[in-house]
Design a protein around this motif. Structure first.
Motif, PDB file in Angstrom:
ATOM      1  N   HIS A   9       0.849  -1.203   0.000  1.00 14.34           N
ATOM      2  CA  HIS A   9       0.000   0.000   0.000  1.00 14.34           C
ATOM      3  C   HIS A   9       0.879   1.246   0.000  1.00 14.34           C
ATOM      4  N   PRO A  10       0.583   2.203  -0.889  1.00 13.43           N
ATOM      5  CA  PRO A  10       1.488   3.355  -1.023  1.00 13.43           C
ATOM      6  C   PRO A  10       1.497   4.322   0.164  1.00 13.43           C
ATOM      7  N   THR A  11       0.429   4.343   0.983  1.00 18.39           N
ATOM      8  CA  THR A  11       0.417   5.353   2.059  1.00 18.39           C
ATOM      9  C   THR A  11       0.066   4.799   3.442  1.00 18.39           C
ATOM     10  N   ILE A  12      -0.254   3.515   3.531  1.00 18.68           N
ATOM     11  CA  ILE A  12      -0.587   2.961   4.853  1.00 18.68           C
ATOM     12  C   ILE A  12       0.545   2.054   5.332  1.00 18.68           C
ATOM     13  N   VAL A  13       0.987   2.286   6.565  1.00 16.51           N
ATOM     14  CA  VAL A  13       1.904   1.352   7.224  1.00 16.51           C
ATOM     15  C   VAL A  13       1.041   0.542   8.185  1.00 16.51           C
ATOM     16  N   ALA A  14       1.084  -0.785   8.074  1.00 17.36           N
ATOM     17  CA  ALA A  14       0.231  -1.615   8.933  1.00 17.36           C
ATOM     18  C   ALA A  14       0.948  -2.903   9.296  1.00 17.36           C
ATOM     19  N   TYR A  15       0.657  -3.397  10.499  1.00 16.77           N
ATOM     20  CA  TYR A  15       1.271  -4.653  10.935  1.00 16.77           C
ATOM     21  C   TYR A  15       0.441  -5.287  12.042  1.00 16.77           C
ATOM     22  N   LYS A  16       0.684  -6.587  12.233  1.00 18.28           N
ATOM     23  CA  LYS A  16       0.055  -7.319  13.336  1.00 18.28           C
ATOM     24  C   LYS A  16       1.121  -7.621  14.371  1.00 18.28           C
ATOM     25  N   ARG A  17       0.702  -7.655  15.627  1.00 15.29           N
ATOM     26  CA  ARG A  17       1.542  -8.191  16.704  1.00 15.29           C
ATOM     27  C   ARG A  17       0.828  -9.439  17.214  1.00 15.29           C
ATOM     28  N   ILE A  18       1.556 -10.548  17.332  1.00 17.95           N
ATOM     29  CA  ILE A  18       0.928 -11.823  17.689  1.00 17.95           C
ATOM     30  C   ILE A  18       1.671 -12.456  18.862  1.00 17.95           C
ATOM     31  N   TRP A  19       0.898 -12.833  19.891  1.00 19.35           N
ATOM     32  CA  TRP A  19       1.497 -13.437  21.092  1.00 19.35           C
ATOM     33  C   TRP A  19       0.527 -14.477  21.636  1.00 19.35           C
ATOM     34  N   ASN A  20       0.959 -15.746  21.665  1.00 15.01           N
ATOM     35  CA  ASN A  20       0.061 -16.832  22.063  1.00 15.01           C
ATOM     36  C   ASN A  20      -1.228 -16.740  21.242  1.00 15.01           C
ATOM     37  N   GLN A  21      -2.363 -16.572  21.927  1.00 16.93           N
ATOM     38  CA  GLN A  21      -3.636 -16.498  21.185  1.00 16.93           C
ATOM     39  C   GLN A  21      -4.026 -15.055  20.851  1.00 16.93           C
TER      40      GLN A  21
ATOM     41  N   CYS B  57      -2.453  -3.032  13.775  1.00 26.41           N
ATOM     42  CA  CYS B  57      -2.131  -1.602  13.823  1.00 26.41           C
ATOM     43  C   CYS B  57      -2.151  -1.007  12.414  1.00 26.41           C
ATOM     44  N   TYR B  58      -2.904   0.079  12.240  1.00 26.26           N
ATOM     45  CA  TYR B  58      -2.992   0.766  10.939  1.00 26.26           C
ATOM     46  C   TYR B  58      -2.587   2.224  11.110  1.00 26.26           C
ATOM     47  N   TYR B  59      -1.750   2.700  10.186  1.00 23.70           N
ATOM     48  CA  TYR B  59      -1.303   4.097  10.239  1.00 23.70           C
ATOM     49  C   TYR B  59      -1.373   4.694   8.841  1.00 23.70           C
ATOM     50  N   ASN B  60      -2.168   5.734   8.704  1.00 19.96           N
ATOM     51  CA  ASN B  60      -2.345   6.370   7.392  1.00 19.96           C
ATOM     52  C   ASN B  60      -1.381   7.555   7.267  1.00 19.96           C
ATOM     53  N   PHE B  61      -0.403   7.444   6.380  1.00 19.35           N
ATOM     54  CA  PHE B  61       0.578   8.516   6.160  1.00 19.35           C
ATOM     55  C   PHE B  61       0.104   9.506   5.097  1.00 19.35           C
TER      56      PHE B  61
ATOM     57  N   SER C 100     -12.751   3.140   6.697  1.00 19.97           N
ATOM     58  CA  SER C 100     -11.923   4.138   6.028  1.00 19.97           C
ATOM     59  C   SER C 100     -11.025   4.802   7.080  1.00 19.97           C
ATOM     60  N   LEU C 101      -9.727   4.827   6.793  1.00 20.30           N
ATOM     61  CA  LEU C 101      -8.799   5.502   7.704  1.00 20.30           C
ATOM     62  C   LEU C 101      -8.780   6.981   7.360  1.00 20.30           C
ATOM     63  N   LYS C 102      -8.987   7.816   8.368  1.00 23.40           N
ATOM     64  CA  LYS C 102      -8.974   9.263   8.136  1.00 23.40           C
ATOM     65  C   LYS C 102      -7.526   9.734   7.897  1.00 23.40           C
ATOM     66  N   PRO C 103      -7.358  10.972   7.420  1.00 22.40           N
ATOM     67  CA  PRO C 103      -6.000  11.484   7.197  1.00 22.40           C
ATOM     68  C   PRO C 103      -5.157  11.369   8.476  1.00 22.40           C
ATOM     69  N   TYR C 104      -4.000  10.755   8.346  1.00 22.29           N
ATOM     70  CA  TYR C 104      -3.053  10.590   9.458  1.00 22.29           C
ATOM     71  C   TYR C 104      -3.674   9.894  10.680  1.00 22.29           C
ATOM     72  N   GLN C 105      -4.599   8.988  10.405  1.00 22.84           N
ATOM     73  CA  GLN C 105      -5.203   8.250  11.516  1.00 22.84           C
ATOM     74  C   GLN C 105      -4.282   7.119  11.981  1.00 22.84           C
ATOM     75  N   ALA C 106      -4.239   6.924  13.293  1.00 23.88           N
ATOM     76  CA  ALA C 106      -3.595   5.756  13.900  1.00 23.88           C
ATOM     77  C   ALA C 106      -4.690   4.939  14.544  1.00 23.88           C
ATOM     78  N   LEU C 107      -4.795   3.677  14.178  1.00 26.03           N
ATOM     79  CA  LEU C 107      -5.841   2.807  14.716  1.00 26.03           C
ATOM     80  C   LEU C 107      -5.185   1.510  15.181  1.00 26.03           C
ATOM     81  N   VAL C 108      -5.286   1.232  16.481  1.00 25.99           N
ATOM     82  CA  VAL C 108      -4.689   0.020  17.058  1.00 25.99           C
ATOM     83  C   VAL C 108      -5.816  -0.806  17.657  1.00 25.99           C
TER      84      VAL C 108
END
Length: 567
Positions: free
Chosen positions: A494-506, A511-515, A549-557
């Protein structure tokens, strides 16, 4: 994975000269830090790393040490440091100091003795001395701060070696006596009750012993010394010995500043038997320049480039051990000014999105003073307004490389280390409440609108959001997942979103970040998640629709619901 206490820390870096001036001499000091411990505690940090406070002529703001066992009088006395360590401990805050053992100041007693008795000094072998060639320096290597790494030793045909400034002669690590002196000093500080060290420029301690010339890479006819004096084969012997004789005897944390280490060697540095607890990776911090030491070779980059560097770093560190995550430090410019390209986009949402994006990566997070209130770069109009030796060198080197004075000034305004060294903005009073007198370095004038006092009173400020970020990592139901969990990139193309999962046991945290300054649709079934963090929370009512929809510069965890009640 074996859990270590320092994986759970949140570390706050203090540049003491610019943090808080308790005695109104224009220079921040140790008592100033002690007086602000309540602020640090309310932020939620658990450890402070303090840049060098040892005795120093301050040619490189304390990274040129003239006595390892004394404090620089402008910062205070040893009893002030003891008091800081004790009071910080009462508030649950540990203290880490900087360890500078690649070089000393030229005003150190060892080097002074060498200058007085160049032939007979018992410290002659504590430094690196070589004979010149036909009246020229021994090699054509360029120091990190510009010019030759060699400086003539007065009244001799010898030159001494300095990877950095001429006033910072490198120690000769090939000499066992030097090493023993350094280990003794390291243990002196650890016995004092500090929690550990951030280890400065440590990959420079081993030089290529053939001391040969290389093809020039600049108009000055010189070549970067890093090719021959950084991360050289054989450094592992020194680093193992350093650890065995010092760090391993204590339950301490060590954070290596280790530029130039290829990823396939990370295991040696931070693996099970690594030299350090964690190291910094500078690749994403230097994405806008061709190398950290050549600011005029600018690189245009986009969010995909940043994302690739961050995720490559995370994958490689995760394979090897533990990382130290940062957006800013005393050698970098301000993150909101670097990573958010348009000035009109630098505001609450972009600053908090950036903060959350790096904070929940795998590793121990570092916050640099002022980052938590969104301090920005300044713009200086004349070279005389700069203090940083690196900036001054880059200015003149840029012009030698063919750029105009205006262009040269532009480059250093972008990258100057003075950007992060301006005094902290405590309030809107004159000099930002840092001091009652003119500070040692010119203030960033926006302290009237960007300051801690104002943000402490505003529930929707960057500072309050940083407190929330820290609470989520340290104390929420997802704290173990956000600390120890594996990291898995998502939406990698994705050209403008940095996103990743953190996984531990179950457990799973997404995490989504709109640049971007525009909303971006993402496939996300919000009903399956609990919101842990949202920098639009006052105005977001999650819809139950499939599309989000992620708003401008939204951080959603988000915490995945099925997992939210598992331990």
């Amino acid at each position: 994975m074996e859990k270590k206490w320092w994986q759970k820390e949140v570390i706050y870096q203090i540049y003491p000269k610019s943090f808080y001036d308790s005695n109104n001499d224009g220079i921040g000091d140790i008592k100033g830090i002690t007086q602000k411990l309540d602020y640090l505690q309310s932020l939620g940090i658990t450890m402070v790393w303090i840049c060098p406070i040892y005795q120093s002529p301050m040619a490189d703001n304390g990274y040129d040490i003239s006595d390892y066992y004394q404090l620089n009088p402008e910062f205070g006395k040893m009893k002030d440091l003891d008091e800081l360590i004790d009071q910080a401990k009462e508030k649950g805050i540990k203290v880490v100091l900087d360890l500078v053992i690649n070089h000393t100041s030229d005003e150190h007693i060892w080097f002074q003795d060498l200058l007085e008795n160049p032939e007979t000094s018992k410290y002659r072998d504590y430094y690196i001395l070589k004979s010149g060639k036909d009246g020229q320096p021994p090699t054509n290597w360029r120091s990190v701060f510009g010019g030759s790494v060699w400086e003539p030793l007065k009244n001799t045909d010898q030159y001494y070696f300095h990877s950095f400034d001429v006033k910072q002669p490198d120690l000769n690590w090939e000499n066992k006596q030097v090493r023993e002196e350094l280990y003794q000093m390291v243990n002196f500080w650890l016995d004092k009750g500090i929690a550990g060290f951030r280890v400065d420029a440590i990959t420079f301690i081993k030089k290529d012993q053939n001391y040969g010339d290389l093809p020039a890479d600049g108009v000055d006819g010189l070549v970067k010394c890093t090719k021959k004096a950084r991360n050289q084969p054989g450094i592992e012997t020194f680093l193992h010995e350093l650890k065995d004789k010092t760090f391993s005897k204590y339950d301490c944390v060590t954070i290596g500043e280790a530029p130039g280490v290829p990823y396939d060697q990370y295991g040696d540095y931070i693996g099970d038997n690594g030299y350090f607890s964690m190291i910094f990776d500078f690749r994403y911090a230097d994405l806008d320049v061709a190398s950290g030491s050549e600011w005029f070779r600018r690189i245009d980059w986009n969010v995909l480039d940043l994302k690739k560097l961050i995720f490559t770093s995370q994958r490689e560190i995760q394979k090897a051990g533990w990382g130290a995550n940062f957006l800013e430090n005393h050698d970098q410019n301000r993150s909101i000014s670097k990573y958010i390209k348009q000035e009109e986009d630098r505001h609450f949402h972009s600053a908090t999105m950036l903060g959350a994006m790096f904070f929940f990566l795998r590793g121990t997070p570092f916050i640099y003073q002022g980052q938590e209130i969104g301090m920005t770069n300044f713009e200086r109009k004349r070279i005389e307004e700069f203090d940083d030796i690196s900036s001054i060198d880059q200015y003149y080197r840029s012009m030698k490389e063919g750029f105009s004075a205006e262009e040269a000034l532009h480059f250093i305004n972008l990258r100057s280390r003075d950007n992060s060294r301006t005094p902290f903005h405590w309030n809107a009073k004159e000099y930002g409440g840092f001091s009652e007198v003119k500070p040692w370095l010119g203030m960033n004038e926006n302290y009237k609108t960007i300051n801690a006092e104002q943000q402490e009173q505003d529930p929707h400020s960057i500072l309050q959001f940083y407190k929330e970020i820290i609470q989520v990592r340290q104390k929420s139901e997802a704290c173990d997942c956000l600390t120890y969990g594996e990291i898995e990139p998502i939406l990698e193309d994705h050209p403008t979103i940095v996103a990743y999962k953190r996984i531990w046991n179950q457990e799973e945290v997404v995490c989504y970040y709109n640049f971007s300054s525009e909303s971006q649709p993402v496939e996300l079934e919000l009903t399956k998640y609990d919101v842990l963090l949202d920098n639009y929370k006052e105005e977001t009512v999650p819809s139950l629709k499939q599309k989000c929809s992620l708003k401008p510069y939204q951080a959603l965890v988000l915490l995945k619901k099925e997992a939210s009640h598992h331990e």
